[in-house]
Structures are given as C-alpha cells and as structure tokens.
Design a protein around this motif. Structure first.
Motif, PDB file in Angstrom:
ATOM      1  N   VAL A 138      -1.700  -7.266 -13.351  1.00 28.55           N
ATOM      2  CA  VAL A 138      -1.871  -7.388 -11.813  1.00 28.55           C
ATOM      3  C   VAL A 138      -0.722  -6.861 -11.066  1.00 28.55           C
ATOM      4  CG1 VAL A 138      -1.593  -9.287 -10.229  1.00 28.55           C
ATOM      5  CG2 VAL A 138      -3.137  -9.583 -12.079  1.00 28.55           C
ATOM      6  N   THR A 139       0.338  -7.095 -11.554  1.00 26.08           N
ATOM      7  CA  THR A 139       1.494  -6.099 -10.819  1.00 26.08           C
ATOM      8  C   THR A 139       1.212  -4.707 -10.928  1.00 26.08           C
ATOM      9  OG1 THR A 139       3.166  -7.891 -11.377  1.00 26.08           O
ATOM     10  CG2 THR A 139       4.138  -5.657 -10.817  1.00 26.08           C
ATOM     11  N   ALA A 140       1.120  -4.184 -12.099  1.00 23.63           N
ATOM     12  CA  ALA A 140       0.599  -2.688 -12.350  1.00 23.63           C
ATOM     13  C   ALA A 140      -0.826  -2.254 -11.424  1.00 23.63           C
ATOM     14  CB  ALA A 140       0.803  -2.300 -13.567  1.00 23.63           C
ATOM     15  N   LEU A 141      -1.549  -3.091 -11.458  1.00 26.76           N
ATOM     16  CA  LEU A 141      -2.891  -2.830 -10.803  1.00 26.76           C
ATOM     17  C   LEU A 141      -2.396  -2.828  -9.232  1.00 26.76           C
ATOM     18  CD1 LEU A 141      -5.675  -2.421 -10.732  1.00 26.76           C
ATOM     19  CD2 LEU A 141      -6.136  -4.953 -10.382  1.00 26.76           C
ATOM     20  N   ALA A 142      -1.574  -3.828  -8.529  1.00 27.60           N
ATOM     21  CA  ALA A 142      -1.053  -3.812  -7.370  1.00 27.60           C
ATOM     22  C   ALA A 142      -0.364  -2.522  -6.919  1.00 27.60           C
ATOM     23  CB  ALA A 142      -0.260  -4.760  -7.027  1.00 27.60           C
ATOM     24  N   GLY A 143       0.461  -1.904  -7.666  1.00 29.58           N
ATOM     25  CA  GLY A 143       1.078  -0.854  -7.610  1.00 29.58           C
ATOM     26  C   GLY A 143       0.058   0.601  -7.534  1.00 29.58           C
ATOM     27  N   PHE A 144      -0.779   0.443  -8.537  1.00 28.83           N
ATOM     28  CA  PHE A 144      -1.700   1.591  -8.560  1.00 28.83           C
ATOM     29  C   PHE A 144      -2.510   1.702  -7.462  1.00 28.83           C
ATOM     30  CE2 PHE A 144      -5.967   3.262  -9.723  1.00 28.83           C
ATOM     31  CZ  PHE A 144      -5.379   4.388 -10.414  1.00 28.83           C
ATOM     32  N   ILE A 145      -3.013   0.345  -6.833  1.00 28.86           N
ATOM     33  CA  ILE A 145      -3.798   0.394  -5.551  1.00 28.86           C
ATOM     34  C   ILE A 145      -2.792   0.765  -4.405  1.00 28.86           C
ATOM     35  CG2 ILE A 145      -5.047  -1.186  -3.999  1.00 28.86           C
ATOM     36  CD1 ILE A 145      -5.890  -2.926  -6.330  1.00 28.86           C
ATOM     37  N   ILE A 146      -1.714   0.414  -4.159  1.00 31.75           N
ATOM     38  CA  ILE A 146      -0.645   0.859  -3.007  1.00 31.75           C
ATOM     39  C   ILE A 146      -0.761   2.545  -3.377  1.00 31.75           C
ATOM     40  CG2 ILE A 146       1.543   0.945  -2.193  1.00 31.75           C
ATOM     41  CD1 ILE A 146       1.512  -2.308  -2.997  1.00 31.75           C
ATOM     42  N   ALA A 147      -0.263   3.141  -4.286  1.00 32.10           N
ATOM     43  CA  ALA A 147      -0.201   4.338  -4.653  1.00 32.10           C
ATOM     44  C   ALA A 147      -1.340   5.096  -4.342  1.00 32.10           C
ATOM     45  CB  ALA A 147       0.258   4.748  -6.266  1.00 32.10           C
ATOM     46  N   LEU A 148      -2.821   4.525  -4.602  1.00 35.30           N
ATOM     47  CA  LEU A 148      -3.935   5.142  -4.267  1.00 35.30           C
ATOM     48  C   LEU A 148      -3.913   5.334  -2.784  1.00 35.30           C
ATOM     49  CD1 LEU A 148      -6.609   3.703  -6.595  1.00 35.30           C
ATOM     50  CD2 LEU A 148      -5.853   6.120  -6.525  1.00 35.30           C
ATOM     51  N   GLY A 149      -3.674   4.346  -1.988  1.00 36.03           N
ATOM     52  CA  GLY A 149      -3.598   4.483  -0.534  1.00 36.03           C
ATOM     53  C   GLY A 149      -2.669   5.130   0.290  1.00 36.03           C
ATOM     54  N   TRP A 150      -1.469   5.454  -0.496  1.00 33.54           N
ATOM     55  CA  TRP A 150      -0.684   6.150   0.203  1.00 33.54           C
ATOM     56  C   TRP A 150      -0.728   7.717   0.502  1.00 33.54           C
ATOM     57  CZ3 TRP A 150       2.785  10.299  -0.741  1.00 33.54           C
ATOM     58  CH2 TRP A 150       4.097  10.313  -0.195  1.00 33.54           C
ATOM     59  N   PRO A 151      -0.329   7.982   1.906  1.00 35.50           N
ATOM     60  CA  PRO A 151       0.548   7.408   2.413  1.00 35.50           C
ATOM     61  C   PRO A 151      -0.068   6.650   3.697  1.00 35.50           C
ATOM     62  CG  PRO A 151       0.128   9.884   3.346  1.00 35.50           C
ATOM     63  CD  PRO A 151      -0.649   9.606   1.860  1.00 35.50           C
ATOM     64  N   VAL A 152      -1.297   6.703   3.826  1.00 35.46           N
ATOM     65  CA  VAL A 152      -2.121   6.088   4.885  1.00 35.46           C
ATOM     66  C   VAL A 152      -1.645   4.615   4.977  1.00 35.46           C
ATOM     67  CG1 VAL A 152      -4.017   5.579   5.986  1.00 35.46           C
ATOM     68  CG2 VAL A 152      -3.721   7.746   5.250  1.00 35.46           C
ATOM     69  N   ASN A 153      -1.802   3.754   3.963  1.00 36.18           N
ATOM     70  CA  ASN A 153      -1.253   2.561   3.779  1.00 36.18           C
ATOM     71  C   ASN A 153       0.022   1.987   4.111  1.00 36.18           C
ATOM     72  OD1 ASN A 153      -0.223   3.038   1.426  1.00 36.18           O
ATOM     73  ND2 ASN A 153      -1.430   1.919   0.018  1.00 36.18           N
ATOM     74  N   SER A 154       0.864   3.228   4.164  1.00 36.26           N
ATOM     75  CA  SER A 154       2.433   2.801   4.450  1.00 36.26           C
ATOM     76  C   SER A 154       2.623   2.336   5.900  1.00 36.26           C
ATOM     77  CB  SER A 154       3.293   4.054   4.339  1.00 36.26           C
ATOM     78  OG  SER A 154       2.694   5.093   5.167  1.00 36.26           O
ATOM     79  N   LEU A 155       1.686   2.463   6.841  1.00 35.07           N
ATOM     80  CA  LEU A 155       1.816   1.591   7.885  1.00 35.07           C
ATOM     81  C   LEU A 155       1.549   0.075   8.035  1.00 35.07           C
ATOM     82  CD1 LEU A 155      -0.483   4.297   9.918  1.00 35.07           C
ATOM     83  CD2 LEU A 155       2.133   4.273   9.813  1.00 35.07           C
ATOM     84  N   TRP A 156       1.009  -0.244   7.104  1.00 31.55           N
ATOM     85  CA  TRP A 156       0.684  -1.824   7.117  1.00 31.55           C
ATOM     86  C   TRP A 156       1.200  -2.417   5.689  1.00 31.55           C
ATOM     87  CZ3 TRP A 156      -2.330  -3.458   3.034  1.00 31.55           C
ATOM     88  CH2 TRP A 156      -3.218  -2.522   2.608  1.00 31.55           C
ATOM     89  N   VAL A 157       1.378  -1.725   4.542  1.00 30.74           N
ATOM     90  CA  VAL A 157       1.630  -2.689   3.362  1.00 30.74           C
ATOM     91  C   VAL A 157       3.361  -3.311   3.600  1.00 30.74           C
ATOM     92  CG1 VAL A 157       2.616  -2.244   0.985  1.00 30.74           C
ATOM     93  CG2 VAL A 157       0.447  -1.059   1.827  1.00 30.74           C
ATOM     94  N   LEU A 158       4.181  -2.653   3.990  1.00 35.46           N
ATOM     95  CA  LEU A 158       5.178  -3.392   4.040  1.00 35.46           C
ATOM     96  C   LEU A 158       5.461  -4.667   5.104  1.00 35.46           C
ATOM     97  CD1 LEU A 158       7.914  -0.324   4.242  1.00 35.46           C
ATOM     98  CD2 LEU A 158       7.103  -1.624   1.980  1.00 35.46           C
ATOM     99  N   GLY A 159       4.678  -4.335   6.302  1.00 38.47           N
ATOM    100  CA  GLY A 159       4.253  -5.419   7.105  1.00 38.47           C
ATOM    101  C   GLY A 159       3.793  -6.719   6.390  1.00 38.47           C
ATOM    102  N   LEU A 160       2.800  -6.220   5.512  1.00 38.30           N
ATOM    103  CA  LEU A 160       1.919  -7.241   5.069  1.00 38.30           C
ATOM    104  C   LEU A 160       2.661  -8.240   3.990  1.00 38.30           C
ATOM    105  CD1 LEU A 160      -0.969  -8.828   4.480  1.00 38.30           C
ATOM    106  CD2 LEU A 160      -1.166  -6.943   2.454  1.00 38.30           C
ATOM    107  N   PHE A 161       3.532  -7.357   3.314  1.00 40.77           N
ATOM    108  CA  PHE A 161       4.462  -8.172   2.344  1.00 40.77           C
ATOM    109  C   PHE A 161       5.429  -9.083   3.348  1.00 40.77           C
ATOM    110  CE2 PHE A 161       2.674  -5.614  -0.923  1.00 40.77           C
ATOM    111  CZ  PHE A 161       3.200  -5.893  -2.205  1.00 40.77           C
ATOM    112  N   LEU A 162       5.966  -8.545   4.267  1.00 39.44           N
ATOM    113  CA  LEU A 162       6.735  -9.315   5.112  1.00 39.44           C
ATOM    114  C   LEU A 162       5.778 -10.667   5.706  1.00 39.44           C
ATOM    115  CD1 LEU A 162       9.374 -10.158   6.659  1.00 39.44           C
ATOM    116  CD2 LEU A 162       8.427  -8.434   8.412  1.00 39.44           C
ATOM    117  N   ALA A 163       4.639 -10.433   6.020  1.00 35.44           N
ATOM    118  CA  ALA A 163       4.100 -11.473   6.719  1.00 35.44           C
ATOM    119  C   ALA A 163       3.570 -12.438   5.564  1.00 35.44           C
ATOM    120  CB  ALA A 163       2.742 -10.983   7.268  1.00 35.44           C
ATOM    121  N   VAL A 164       3.329 -12.217   4.323  1.00 34.84           N
ATOM    122  CA  VAL A 164       2.986 -12.995   3.309  1.00 34.84           C
ATOM    123  C   VAL A 164       4.369 -13.844   2.963  1.00 34.84           C
ATOM    124  CG1 VAL A 164       2.114 -13.158   0.887  1.00 34.84           C
ATOM    125  CG2 VAL A 164       1.069 -11.820   2.342  1.00 34.84           C
ATOM    126  N   ASP A 165       5.276 -13.102   2.646  1.00 33.89           N
ATOM    127  CA  ASP A 165       6.595 -13.773   2.460  1.00 33.89           C
ATOM    128  C   ASP A 165       6.752 -14.885   3.561  1.00 33.89           C
ATOM    129  OD1 ASP A 165       8.993 -14.051   0.867  1.00 33.89           O
ATOM    130  OD2 ASP A 165       9.866 -13.543   2.691  1.00 33.89           O
TER     131      ASP A 165
END
Length: 184
Positions: A138-165
């Motif tokens: 699951v962790t590797a899959l999350a990293g792979f999915i984030i890498a696939l969407g990079w750099p476009v997803n960099s506008l919201w991924v860190l914010g999503l992690f902050l929001a969930v936390d």
C-alpha cells in the motif's frame, strides 16, 4: 494519585478534558478548511518546512562558530547557509518547492514500501508477516501513484496530507477528551 503512565489519568489531567475536546474541535475545523482549499494547505505546508529550514540553518551557523578548526567551521557554515537559502527559496517560490517536496515524498514512500515488503517476506514464518507485506505494498503503491501524477499533483498532495493529519488529530483529541471525562 494515579499517574497517566500507570493506565489511569491523574485528576489534574482528567479535569482538563474540555481542553482536549476544544483542541480537537479546532484541529478538526482546520483540517476541514484545508480539505476545502488544498492549494492553500499545500502552501502552508511548504511555508512550515521553509520556516524549519531557516531555523535549522541558523542553528547550523551558530554551531559553525562553536567548533574548532577551519575545515569544520567551513562545513557547518556552508551547511547552514544552504539550509537558510533553501528555506528562503520555499518562501519565494512555494509552488516549485511543493513540486520538489512531492517528488521526494513519492520516492520516500516507494522506497519505504519496497523495504517493508522485503522485511515482511523475510519474516514469513512468523505470524502476521502478511500484514507487513500488505502495508508495504500500500505504501509503495501510494508512492507510485503520487509519482505518476507528478508534477501536477504537487499542487494538492501536501495539502491533502496536512488536511488528513489535522482531521485525524482532531478526532483523536476529541475522543481522548471525552474518554478522560468518562473515567471515574
């Protein structure tokens, strides 16, 4: 009087239950606001990292002049300057910084996931080894999915992690405070 570490809360901690609930509600509200604007939450995350880097760089610079020998001073001062410059860069261009941090997050998740799968497979004769493997996948899959969407997803991924936390911490504090209240 019971101690928190003995399994029963102290009366002074128990009397503060409402503060835990209040903190939980505040964190929950902040998390929901972050979910509502992930770009802003990402920028806030980058600014937090930037502040930590500037502070760390200043500490490095102070430390540089506490060590003996020019080769050591040069190393610590250079390290401190790089940290300060990276922190300042985070404030100057938070979007580019978020792209770099998101890529780093994707790589870290991929490496951690693969490592966890490896460790889990080595533990195969032990009970529960499969959970470690699943966690790694699951962790590797999350990293792979984030890498696939990079750099476009960099506008919201860190914010999503902050929001969930923030949301998880909010619920945790609320549950803890209500649990303290109900202990007799």
């Amino acid at each position: 009087m019971a101690n928190v570490f003995d399994g029963a809360p102290s009366s002074s901690l128990q009397s503060k239950w409402i503060w835990f609930v209040g903190l939980g509600v505040l964190l929950l509200i902040c998390g929901l606001i972050a979910v509502g604007n992930l770009l802003l939450a990402t920028v806030v995350s980058v600014y937090s990292v930037g502040m930590l880097m500037v502070f760390g760089g200043i500490v490095y610079l102070i430390h540089a002049f506490q060590v003996r020998g020019w080769e050591h001073i040069l190393f610590w001062a250079l390290s401190g300057m790089l940290y300060v410059l990276a922190g300042i860069f985070a404030f100057i261009n938070p979007i580019l910084t978020s792209a770099a941090l998101t890529l780093f997050l994707a790589i870290a998740l991929l490496v951690a996931g693969v490592f966890r799968v490896f460790i889990g497979r080595r533990m195969k004769p032990l009970k529960g080894w499969g959970w470690i493997v699943v966690s790694g996948v699951v962790t590797a899959l999350a990293g792979f999915i984030i890498a696939l969407g990079w750099p476009v997803n960099s506008l919201w991924v860190l914010g999503l992690f902050l929001a969930v936390d923030l949301i998880l911490q909010g619920w945790t504090m609320i549950a803890f405070g209500i649990g303290l209240r109900s202990v007799q």
